[in-house]
Design a protein around this motif. Structure first.
Motif, PDB file in Angstrom:
ATOM      1  N   ALA A  80       0.832  -1.197   0.000  1.00 36.09           N
ATOM      2  CA  ALA A  80       0.000   0.000   0.000  1.00 36.09           C
ATOM      3  C   ALA A  80       0.873   1.256   0.000  1.00 36.09           C
ATOM      4  CB  ALA A  80      -0.927   0.002   1.205  1.00 36.09           C
ATOM      5  N   GLY A  81       0.550   2.182  -0.910  1.00 35.56           N
ATOM      6  CA  GLY A  81       1.265   3.447  -0.989  1.00 35.56           C
ATOM      7  C   GLY A  81       2.570   3.397  -1.753  1.00 35.56           C
ATOM      8  N   LYS A  82       2.921   2.240  -2.313  1.00 37.14           N
ATOM      9  CA  LYS A  82       4.167   2.096  -3.061  1.00 37.14           C
ATOM     10  C   LYS A  82       3.866   1.563  -4.456  1.00 37.14           C
ATOM     11  CE  LYS A  82       7.058   1.146   0.964  1.00 37.14           C
ATOM     12  NZ  LYS A  82       7.990   0.188   1.566  1.00 37.14           N
ATOM     13  N   PRO A  83       4.765   1.784  -5.420  1.00 37.71           N
ATOM     14  CA  PRO A  83       4.551   1.207  -6.754  1.00 37.71           C
ATOM     15  C   PRO A  83       4.707  -0.309  -6.729  1.00 37.71           C
ATOM     16  CG  PRO A  83       6.631   2.441  -6.674  1.00 37.71           C
ATOM     17  CD  PRO A  83       5.954   2.625  -5.350  1.00 37.71           C
ATOM     18  N   ALA A  84       4.058  -0.975  -7.664  1.00 38.02           N
ATOM     19  CA  ALA A  84       4.151  -2.424  -7.774  1.00 38.02           C
ATOM     20  C   ALA A  84       5.526  -2.830  -8.278  1.00 38.02           C
ATOM     21  CB  ALA A  84       3.072  -2.947  -8.713  1.00 38.02           C
ATOM     22  N   GLN A  85       5.933  -4.038  -7.921  1.00 42.50           N
ATOM     23  CA  GLN A  85       7.195  -4.613  -8.375  1.00 42.50           C
ATOM     24  C   GLN A  85       6.902  -5.793  -9.292  1.00 42.50           C
ATOM     25  OE1 GLN A  85       9.727  -5.793  -5.054  1.00 42.50           O
ATOM     26  NE2 GLN A  85       8.638  -4.370  -3.744  1.00 42.50           N
ATOM     27  N   LEU A  86       7.631  -5.873 -10.393  1.00 44.96           N
ATOM     28  CA  LEU A  86       7.546  -7.030 -11.269  1.00 44.96           C
ATOM     29  C   LEU A  86       8.393  -8.140 -10.670  1.00 44.96           C
ATOM     30  CD1 LEU A  86       6.614  -8.257 -13.978  1.00 44.96           C
ATOM     31  CD2 LEU A  86       8.731  -7.355 -14.980  1.00 44.96           C
ATOM     32  N   LEU A  87       7.832  -9.346 -10.579  1.00 47.02           N
ATOM     33  CA  LEU A  87       8.528 -10.486  -9.992  1.00 47.02           C
ATOM     34  C   LEU A  87       8.794 -11.541 -11.055  1.00 47.02           C
ATOM     35  CD1 LEU A  87       6.460 -10.915  -6.712  1.00 47.02           C
ATOM     36  CD2 LEU A  87       8.616  -9.678  -7.020  1.00 47.02           C
ATOM     37  N   ARG A  88      10.003 -12.113 -10.998  1.00 48.85           N
ATOM     38  CA  ARG A  88      10.402 -13.186 -11.902  1.00 48.85           C
ATOM     39  C   ARG A  88      11.076 -14.283 -11.091  1.00 48.85           C
ATOM     40  NH1 ARG A  88      12.110  -8.559 -15.239  1.00 48.85           N
ATOM     41  NH2 ARG A  88      10.760  -8.490 -17.066  1.00 48.85           N
ATOM     42  N   GLN A  89      11.227 -15.449 -11.714  1.00 48.68           N
ATOM     43  CA  GLN A  89      11.849 -16.593 -11.061  1.00 48.68           C
ATOM     44  C   GLN A  89      13.147 -16.178 -10.384  1.00 48.68           C
ATOM     45  OE1 GLN A  89      12.225 -19.995 -13.595  1.00 48.68           O
ATOM     46  NE2 GLN A  89      13.451 -21.124 -12.135  1.00 48.68           N
ATOM     47  N   GLY A  90      13.298 -16.580  -9.125  1.00 46.35           N
ATOM     48  CA  GLY A  90      14.493 -16.254  -8.346  1.00 46.35           C
ATOM     49  C   GLY A  90      14.327 -15.051  -7.444  1.00 46.35           C
ATOM     50  N   ASP A  91      13.288 -14.247  -7.651  1.00 42.97           N
ATOM     51  CA  ASP A  91      13.054 -13.094  -6.776  1.00 42.97           C
ATOM     52  C   ASP A  91      12.533 -13.553  -5.425  1.00 42.97           C
ATOM     53  OD1 ASP A  91      13.863 -11.253  -8.692  1.00 42.97           O
ATOM     54  OD2 ASP A  91      11.820 -10.834  -9.386  1.00 42.97           O
ATOM     55  N   VAL A  92      12.846 -12.777  -4.400  1.00 43.30           N
ATOM     56  CA  VAL A  92      12.404 -13.047  -3.037  1.00 43.30           C
ATOM     57  C   VAL A  92      11.786 -11.766  -2.488  1.00 43.30           C
ATOM     58  CG1 VAL A  92      13.138 -13.658  -0.692  1.00 43.30           C
ATOM     59  CG2 VAL A  92      14.224 -14.759  -2.673  1.00 43.30           C
ATOM     60  N   VAL A  93      10.623 -11.904  -1.857  1.00 43.67           N
ATOM     61  CA  VAL A  93       9.950 -10.777  -1.218  1.00 43.67           C
ATOM     62  C   VAL A  93       9.750 -11.134   0.252  1.00 43.67           C
ATOM     63  CG1 VAL A  93       7.845  -9.383  -1.131  1.00 43.67           C
ATOM     64  CG2 VAL A  93       8.733 -10.159  -3.343  1.00 43.67           C
ATOM     65  N   VAL A  94      10.121 -10.222   1.141  1.00 44.78           N
ATOM     66  CA  VAL A  94       9.885 -10.395   2.568  1.00 44.78           C
ATOM     67  C   VAL A  94       8.862  -9.343   2.994  1.00 44.78           C
ATOM     68  CG1 VAL A  94      10.912 -10.375   4.875  1.00 44.78           C
ATOM     69  CG2 VAL A  94      12.224 -11.268   2.928  1.00 44.78           C
ATOM     70  N   VAL A  95       7.732  -9.814   3.508  1.00 50.66           N
ATOM     71  CA  VAL A  95       6.643  -8.939   3.929  1.00 50.66           C
ATOM     72  C   VAL A  95       6.621  -8.911   5.459  1.00 50.66           C
ATOM     73  CG1 VAL A  95       4.183  -8.456   3.733  1.00 50.66           C
ATOM     74  CG2 VAL A  95       5.340  -9.725   1.910  1.00 50.66           C
TER      75      VAL A  95
END
Length: 139
Positions: A80-95
């Motif tokens: 929320a409040g931030k631009p979206a990120q494009l995700l591809r194989q190998g990416d990691v997101v920590v929420v």
């Protein structure tokens, strides 16, 4: 752009069944395969696969976190409040705990990630078609 066959037949983890248990929190069709549960029940691990255009509602994890390990296709992640990120194989997101966010496939690709999730999910409003369209890179 990933096709269904690529993720079903060549994916790192099983596709799973149609995600009926959480269908009310998704726009479009997703698939879920539970992979593991911590012995103490503190967190679970699941493979989630999204058809093109599928995304989950805005949500947050209370008293925990979520880690997304992208295993195939192309997806989007937005806080929320931030631009979206494009995700591809190998990416990691920590929420982090309590961060309002959503994730799902791009409009033209299947998308798969392993989700490591702790805490209670609080499901919020749908991601509107307009907000989803604007989340795509180059829009």
């Amino acid at each position: 752009m990933a096709r269904f066959e690529e993720l079903k037949e060549k994916g790192n983890f099983p596709l799973g069944e149609k995600n009926e248990a959480y269908a009310q929190f998704f726009t479009g069709q997703s698939y879920l395969k539970a992979l593991a549960q911590a012995p103490d029940g503190h967190f679970g691990v699941g493979n989630v696969t999204f058809e093109p255009g599928c995304r989950n509602n805005w949500h947050r994890h209370l008293g925990g976190y979520q880690i997304l390990l992208v295993t195939g296709g192309q997806g989007l992640y937005q806080e929320a409040g931030k631009p979206a990120q494009l995700l591809r194989q190998g990416d990691v997101v920590v929420v982090a705990d309590g961060v309002k966010h959503w994730h799902g496939a791009t409009a033209d690709s299947w998308f798969s990630h392993v989700a490591i999730t702790a805490g209670q999910a609080e499901w919020l409003e749908e991601v509107s078609d307009q907000d989803y369209a604007q989340a795509h890179p180059g829009k």
